[in-house]
Design a protein around this motif. Structure first.
Motif, PDB file in Angstrom:
ATOM      1  N   GLY A  62     -37.695  14.203  -0.031  1.00  0.00           N
ATOM      2  CA  GLY A  62     -37.481  13.466   1.107  1.00  0.00           C
ATOM      3  C   GLY A  62     -37.445  14.155   2.472  1.00  0.00           C
ATOM      4  O   GLY A  62     -37.986  13.570   3.465  1.00  0.00           O
ATOM      5  N   PHE A  63     -36.492  14.996   2.531  1.00  0.00           N
ATOM      6  CA  PHE A  63     -36.534  15.780   3.773  1.00  0.00           C
ATOM      7  C   PHE A  63     -37.653  16.528   4.176  1.00  0.00           C
ATOM      8  O   PHE A  63     -38.221  16.468   5.388  1.00  0.00           O
ATOM      9  CB  PHE A  63     -35.468  16.725   3.729  1.00  0.00           C
ATOM     10  N   ALA A  64     -38.446  16.943   3.262  1.00  0.00           N
ATOM     11  CA  ALA A  64     -39.885  17.729   3.344  1.00  0.00           C
ATOM     12  C   ALA A  64     -40.860  16.748   3.929  1.00  0.00           C
ATOM     13  O   ALA A  64     -42.025  17.168   4.613  1.00  0.00           O
ATOM     14  CB  ALA A  64     -40.140  18.480   2.025  1.00  0.00           C
ATOM     15  N   LEU A  74     -47.643  11.386  -9.900  1.00  0.00           N
ATOM     16  CA  LEU A  74     -47.657  11.263 -11.209  1.00  0.00           C
ATOM     17  C   LEU A  74     -46.484  12.600 -11.789  1.00  0.00           C
ATOM     18  O   LEU A  74     -46.139  12.365 -13.006  1.00  0.00           O
ATOM     19  CB  LEU A  74     -49.045  11.514 -11.849  1.00  0.00           C
ATOM     20  N   LEU A  75     -46.501  13.780 -11.286  1.00  0.00           N
ATOM     21  CA  LEU A  75     -45.762  14.619 -12.036  1.00  0.00           C
ATOM     22  C   LEU A  75     -44.442  14.724 -11.212  1.00  0.00           C
ATOM     23  O   LEU A  75     -43.430  15.187 -12.054  1.00  0.00           O
ATOM     24  CB  LEU A  75     -46.345  15.979 -11.725  1.00  0.00           C
ATOM     25  N   GLY A  76     -44.312  14.268 -10.404  1.00  0.00           N
ATOM     26  CA  GLY A  76     -42.775  14.304  -9.575  1.00  0.00           C
ATOM     27  C   GLY A  76     -41.676  13.616 -10.117  1.00  0.00           C
ATOM     28  O   GLY A  76     -40.688  14.102 -10.215  1.00  0.00           O
ATOM     29  N   GLY A  77     -41.777  12.561 -11.139  1.00  0.00           N
ATOM     30  CA  GLY A  77     -40.929  11.828 -11.638  1.00  0.00           C
ATOM     31  C   GLY A  77     -40.399  12.941 -12.972  1.00  0.00           C
ATOM     32  O   GLY A  77     -39.166  12.594 -13.104  1.00  0.00           O
ATOM     33  N   THR A  98     -42.084  20.143  -6.178  1.00  0.00           N
ATOM     34  CA  THR A  98     -41.548  20.149  -4.838  1.00  0.00           C
ATOM     35  C   THR A  98     -41.573  21.524  -4.234  1.00  0.00           C
ATOM     36  O   THR A  98     -41.984  21.611  -3.097  1.00  0.00           O
ATOM     37  CB  THR A  98     -40.207  19.476  -4.715  1.00  0.00           C
ATOM     38  N   VAL A  99     -41.043  22.479  -4.872  1.00  0.00           N
ATOM     39  CA  VAL A  99     -40.970  23.724  -4.351  1.00  0.00           C
ATOM     40  C   VAL A  99     -42.186  24.545  -3.948  1.00  0.00           C
ATOM     41  O   VAL A  99     -42.578  24.766  -2.919  1.00  0.00           O
ATOM     42  CB  VAL A  99     -40.219  24.776  -5.312  1.00  0.00           C
ATOM     43  N   LEU A 120     -44.339  13.739  -0.448  1.00  0.00           N
ATOM     44  CA  LEU A 120     -44.303  12.296  -0.384  1.00  0.00           C
ATOM     45  C   LEU A 120     -44.524  11.522  -1.797  1.00  0.00           C
ATOM     46  O   LEU A 120     -43.834  10.654  -1.933  1.00  0.00           O
ATOM     47  CB  LEU A 120     -45.316  11.933   0.605  1.00  0.00           C
ATOM     48  N   GLY A 121     -45.456  11.873  -2.586  1.00  0.00           N
ATOM     49  CA  GLY A 121     -45.479  11.670  -3.807  1.00  0.00           C
ATOM     50  C   GLY A 121     -44.280  11.611  -4.670  1.00  0.00           C
ATOM     51  O   GLY A 121     -43.812  10.738  -5.406  1.00  0.00           O
ATOM     52  N   VAL A 122     -43.813  12.979  -4.714  1.00  0.00           N
ATOM     53  CA  VAL A 122     -42.485  12.990  -5.480  1.00  0.00           C
ATOM     54  C   VAL A 122     -41.292  12.361  -4.980  1.00  0.00           C
ATOM     55  O   VAL A 122     -40.535  11.917  -5.724  1.00  0.00           O
ATOM     56  CB  VAL A 122     -41.923  14.459  -5.184  1.00  0.00           C
ATOM     57  N   THR A 123     -41.029  12.138  -3.656  1.00  0.00           N
ATOM     58  CA  THR A 123     -40.001  11.173  -3.101  1.00  0.00           C
ATOM     59  C   THR A 123     -40.416   9.691  -3.583  1.00  0.00           C
ATOM     60  O   THR A 123     -39.191   9.062  -4.196  1.00  0.00           O
ATOM     61  CB  THR A 123     -40.147  11.438  -1.634  1.00  0.00           C
TER      62      THR A 123
END
Length: 215
Positions: free
Chosen positions: A26-28, A80-83, A90-91, A128-131
């Protein structure tokens, strides 16, 4: 007859990832939205365009359109993968952001600007997708988290030209990106540390469940 001792994990099983994993991506993502519009000043001019002797059309294509297209391509992968693998996505995404920001900060000419903005856009779209994926998994406070993140995102988009323009006029656009790179490093560290904590908690050993002695 021997009865094996039942075990239970230290924590009750929960659906989805812990809520605090949203903090890193989220911060990123907020930094990524800031970097999208910081390329312009509040009056529509660009210190970067002037310093690199670019035309307005070239800055729009190489600095904005390329960023948006790259982010749009990376967003589905993060969603799709972030969840399931938030830290693993993210890294590397934040690392791409950092590389892109540093390329723009030290770009000698307009030729490498496109490369830096594409790298930055790919990383920003992924985080953004991960968030979004992590917020969708929240069991409680999903609406509040979504509203807060959206509000901060809009604020980042709006404040970037004002703050970036003022700083660029005083110290130059390169310093603005160097400072932004420091914030990206912070986001990278936060995401990595929280990912390690989540992995450690997930691997917490089970402990025996105590029963009263038989009569």
């Amino acid at each position: 007859m021997y009865v094996p001792t039942p075990t239970h994990p230290d924590q009750q099983p929960t659906a989805g990832q812990p809520w605090w994993l949203v903090i890193g991506p989220g911060f990123a993502a907020l930094i990524g939205l800031f970097l999208l519009t910081v390329i312009y000043r509040f009056d529509g001019e660009s210190a970067l365009r002037i310093d690199l002797a670019m035309s307005s059309q070239s800055l729009l294509l190489n600095g904005v359109v390329s960023y948006v297209v790259a982010a749009a391509l990376a967003f589905p992968a993060g969603l799709l993968l972030g969840g399931r693998f938030p830290t693993a996505v993210t890294v590397p995404a934040i690392a791409l952001m950092l590389l892109g920001v540093l390329v723009v900060a030290f770009v000698p000419s307009s030729g490498l600007l496109l490369v830096g903005r594409v790298l930055n856009g790919l990383g920003a779209g992924a985080v953004l997708g991960v968030t979004v994926a992590l917020i969708r998994q929240l069991q409680a406070g999903r609406g509040v988290a979504a509203g807060l993140t959206a509000g901060l995102g809009v604020l980042a988009l709006v404040i970037a030209p004002v703050l970036g323009g003022l700083l660029s006029d005083v110290i130059g656009f390169r310093v603005v990106y160097v400072v932004a790179a420091l914030f990206v490093v912070v986001a990278l560290v936060v995401a990595g540390v929280l990912g390690i904590v989540a992995l450690t908690k997930a691997k917490a050993p089970a402990r025996p469940m105590s029963y009263p002695p038989h009569a």
